[in-house]
Design an enzyme around this catalytic site. Structure first.
Site, PDB file in Angstrom:
ATOM      1  N   PHE A 171      32.133 -14.379  17.940  1.00 19.89           N
ATOM      2  CA  PHE A 171      31.562 -15.588  17.355  1.00 19.89           C
ATOM      3  C   PHE A 171      32.682 -16.375  16.677  1.00 19.89           C
ATOM      4  O   PHE A 171      33.549 -15.815  16.009  1.00 19.89           O
ATOM      5  CB  PHE A 171      30.505 -15.233  16.312  1.00 19.89           C
TER       6      PHE A 171
ATOM      7  N   CYS B  84      33.432 -10.093  16.980  1.00 21.08           N
ATOM      8  CA  CYS B  84      33.440  -9.044  18.002  1.00 21.08           C
ATOM      9  C   CYS B  84      34.787  -8.903  18.706  1.00 21.08           C
ATOM     10  O   CYS B  84      34.939  -8.042  19.573  1.00 21.08           O
ATOM     11  CB  CYS B  84      32.344  -9.317  19.026  1.00 21.08           C
TER      12      CYS B  84
ATOM     13  N   LYS C  90      29.540  -1.806  27.717  1.00 21.65           N
ATOM     14  CA  LYS C  90      28.361  -2.171  26.932  1.00 21.65           C
ATOM     15  C   LYS C  90      27.061  -1.898  27.676  1.00 21.65           C
ATOM     16  O   LYS C  90      25.996  -1.839  27.057  1.00 21.65           O
ATOM     17  CB  LYS C  90      28.448  -3.634  26.514  1.00 21.65           C
TER      18      LYS C  90
ATOM     19  N   HIS D 286      26.603  -3.131  22.286  1.00 24.43           N
ATOM     20  CA  HIS D 286      27.694  -3.931  21.726  1.00 24.43           C
ATOM     21  C   HIS D 286      27.983  -3.444  20.311  1.00 24.43           C
ATOM     22  O   HIS D 286      27.173  -3.619  19.399  1.00 24.43           O
ATOM     23  CB  HIS D 286      27.281  -5.399  21.719  1.00 24.43           C
TER      24      HIS D 286
ATOM     25  N   HIS E  21      34.409  -7.869  28.510  1.00 25.73           N
ATOM     26  CA  HIS E  21      33.640  -7.998  27.267  1.00 25.73           C
ATOM     27  C   HIS E  21      32.152  -7.947  27.586  1.00 25.73           C
ATOM     28  O   HIS E  21      31.395  -7.283  26.871  1.00 25.73           O
ATOM     29  CB  HIS E  21      33.996  -9.316  26.576  1.00 25.73           C
TER      30      HIS E  21
ATOM     31  N   GLU F 214      32.768 -15.400  31.479  1.00 28.27           N
ATOM     32  CA  GLU F 214      33.880 -14.464  31.569  1.00 28.27           C
ATOM     33  C   GLU F 214      34.160 -14.095  33.029  1.00 28.27           C
ATOM     34  O   GLU F 214      35.328 -14.052  33.445  1.00 28.27           O
ATOM     35  CB  GLU F 214      33.589 -13.193  30.771  1.00 28.27           C
TER      36      GLU F 214
END
Length: 543
Positions: free
Chosen positions: A529, A293, A464, A469, A433, A444
């Site tokens: 990931f 991502c 998002k 996402h 994010h 975050e």
């Protein structure tokens, strides 16, 4: 053999570092090992001293390397490993004779004293003006619009693109919602034959790429006049052509003869960039990066670096993914990563809200047209924003979980600031994010507050919450939103933030309505990931 290996190093260093052998005086009674030891010890000592003083920056002085070179040890130069120079040769020792006379093993190097030859004239590069990178075009394919302006206006109005999945029967899945693109056409953008064969991720990418060119004002006449060797494409994908590959597997169950010959090439993540380059005839840097991502941000930063280094003048960059198919949905369900708020899809993606239960899949593509400033000015392009810099790090911790103390994220942000020369106090907008996962959002947020918490003007939001996402395309679509925020002076809302997490300061987060903001510097984060972290910075263009 030894001299052939060591000569390139010694030749380049002989004048400043190794004294002429004539300075060593030998008596007739000196045995060969005494001579070897004397020459070798003095040469290495001089080499240690001069290599630091004349060949390395002053930043190394006082460091661990400085200690090594000021002691009796020779480290880090591949000469003796950790052997003490004084212990290397013992007079009359059989082991010393064997060490000095044995041939080198593969991979070893040996210090050899040589006579100084002619000084090599090094031609210094003339100082060059740093090349600036600007954004001159944007293209998107999303669930809330296929035009950069339409897309951003819907973000500003808080329009959610998350709905029930209609592309296939997902009644047996615990998650039945996504940021699915309901209507999409390649007419006028992609050749009909390719449209029938290619995976959606490739079609989204090519369409968004061409829309970025159109948005950048590149007419057919301008396109013909471009130096194609200095135009490149770097658009990545996290998952590639999953539908094409899945169809190939299903065909194989019947017979390999039933398989589509395009199932392998059209499944690879690089093929979208490749096909777009064939269409445009652009022969500059062309490849893709796949870092889950964080893919898009990696592509954008590397594309900018190609321009900065003078390897290209224009770069199309970003990301694309189309994974809302049974295998894609099922895979993320198996990871227990998705929201199951099926009864109210538009309320499912809720970053920083205490009641979030996972992220919502999205699909689409985002592409930026990056251009060298002088090149853009010469053709009269509209400049939307300036790319200021960015950075990457890796958590090196877990496949899917963020580092517990957010170390990788904080390091990434700090490196991005240092690389771009931007002060923390100048960053007053962050497109986070924030995927709507319990662990990721908080880690975050804490990292952001650690870096920018003292800035009273700071505003943070997450795209998002509105579109879900988009996996490998997320960073590029959010980069478009970031550039649009700079361009318009408006930041879009965070929707569904009804019950904020404990410790989250809602005065920092954008509320349920759009807000006016004079953006100095904007930061866009993407994490993937594998622990991949990426941060990129944009600012308003100032001549």
């Amino acid at each position: 053999m030894a001299s052939s290996i060591a000569s390139p190093l010694c030749t380049s260093l002989e004048s400043p570092c190794i004294p002429h052998l004539s300075i060593f005086q030998f008596s007739k009674t000196d045995n060969p090992f005494t001579r070897k030891r004397r020459v070798f010890s003095k040469s290495c000592c001089s080499l240690r001293h001069n290599l630091l003083c004349h060949s390395f920056p002053s930043a190394f002085r006082g460091s661990r390397l400085d200690y090594y070179c000021s002691s009796d040890r020779v480290h880090g130069f591949g000469f003796l490993g950790d052997k003490n120079v004084n212990d290397f040769v013992r007079l009359g020792s059989n082991s010393a004779q064997r060490r000095l006379s044995r041939p080198l093993r593969s991979g070893e190097t040996m210090a050899v004293a040589v006579y100084p030859g002619k000084e090599v004239a090094t031609k210094e590069k003339p100082p060059t003006k740093e090349r600036r990178v600007v954004v001159t075009g944007m293209g998107v394919v999303t669930s809330i619009g296929h035009d950069a302006d339409v897309f951003y206006n819907n973000l500003l109005e808080g329009v959610s693109g998350i709905t029930e999945i209609e592309a296939f029967d997902c009644s047996q899945f615990p998650t039945r919602i996504a940021g699915e693109i309901k209507s999409f056409s390649t007419d006028g953008w992609v050749a009909p034959k390719l449209s029938k064969r290619a995976d959606k991720f490739m079609l989204y990418m090519m369409t968004a790429g061409k829309k970025a060119l159109a948005n950048g004002g590149l007419t057919d006449e301008m396109m013909d006049a471009l130096d194609k060797a200095r135009c490149g494409i770097l658009i990545g994908s996290a998952m590639g052509g999953m539908k094409v590959f899945n169809d190939g597997v299903e065909a194989l169950r019947v017979s390999y003869k039933k398989m589509n010959p395009f199932c392998v090439p059209f499944a690879t993540t690089n093929m979208g960039s490749a096909m777009l380059s064939m269409d445009l005839g652009w022969m500059g840097p062309n490849y893709s990066i796949s870092t889950a991502c964080a893919t898009s941000n990696f592509c954008i930063l590397n594309a900018a670096n190609h321009i900065i280094r003078g390897e290209a003048d224009l770069m199309l960059c970003g990301g694309s993914d189309a994974c809302i198919i049974p295998i894609g949905l099922g895979g993320f369900v198996a990871c227990r990563a998705l929201s199951q708020r099926n009864d109210n899809p538009s309320k499912a993606s809720r970053p920083w809200d205490k009641n979030r239960d996972g992220f919502v899949m999205g699909e689409g593509a985002g592409v930026l047209l990056l251009e060298e400033l002088e090149h853009a000015k010469k053709r009269g392009a509209e400049i939307y924003a300036e790319f200021l810099g960015g950075s990457f790090t890796c958590d090196a911790y877990h496949m899917t979980e963020p580092h517990p103390n957010g170390a990788g994220v904080m390091l990434c942000i700090e490196k991005a600031l240092a690389q771009s020369g931007v002060s923390k106090s100048d960053v007053n907008y962050i497109n986070a994010h924030a995927t709507s996962t319990p662990a990721g959002d908080l880690k975050e947020y804490q990292a952001l507050m650690c870096c920018f918490g003292k800035n009273p003007e700071l505003r943070v939001n997450s795209s998002k919450s509105l579109i879900g996402h988009l996996l490998g395309a997320a960073g590029a679509v959010e980069a478009v939103a970031t550039v649009q925020a700079i361009r318009t002076g408006w930041v879009h809302p965070n929707i569904n933030l009804e019950c904020p997490d404990e410790g989250v300061d809602t005065r920092v987060l954008v509320g349920p309505k759009k807000e006016r903001l004079d953006i100095k510097v904007a930061l866009s984060n993407s994490f993937g990931f594998g622990g991949h972290n990426s941060s990129i910075l944009f600012g308003a263009y100032n001549s």
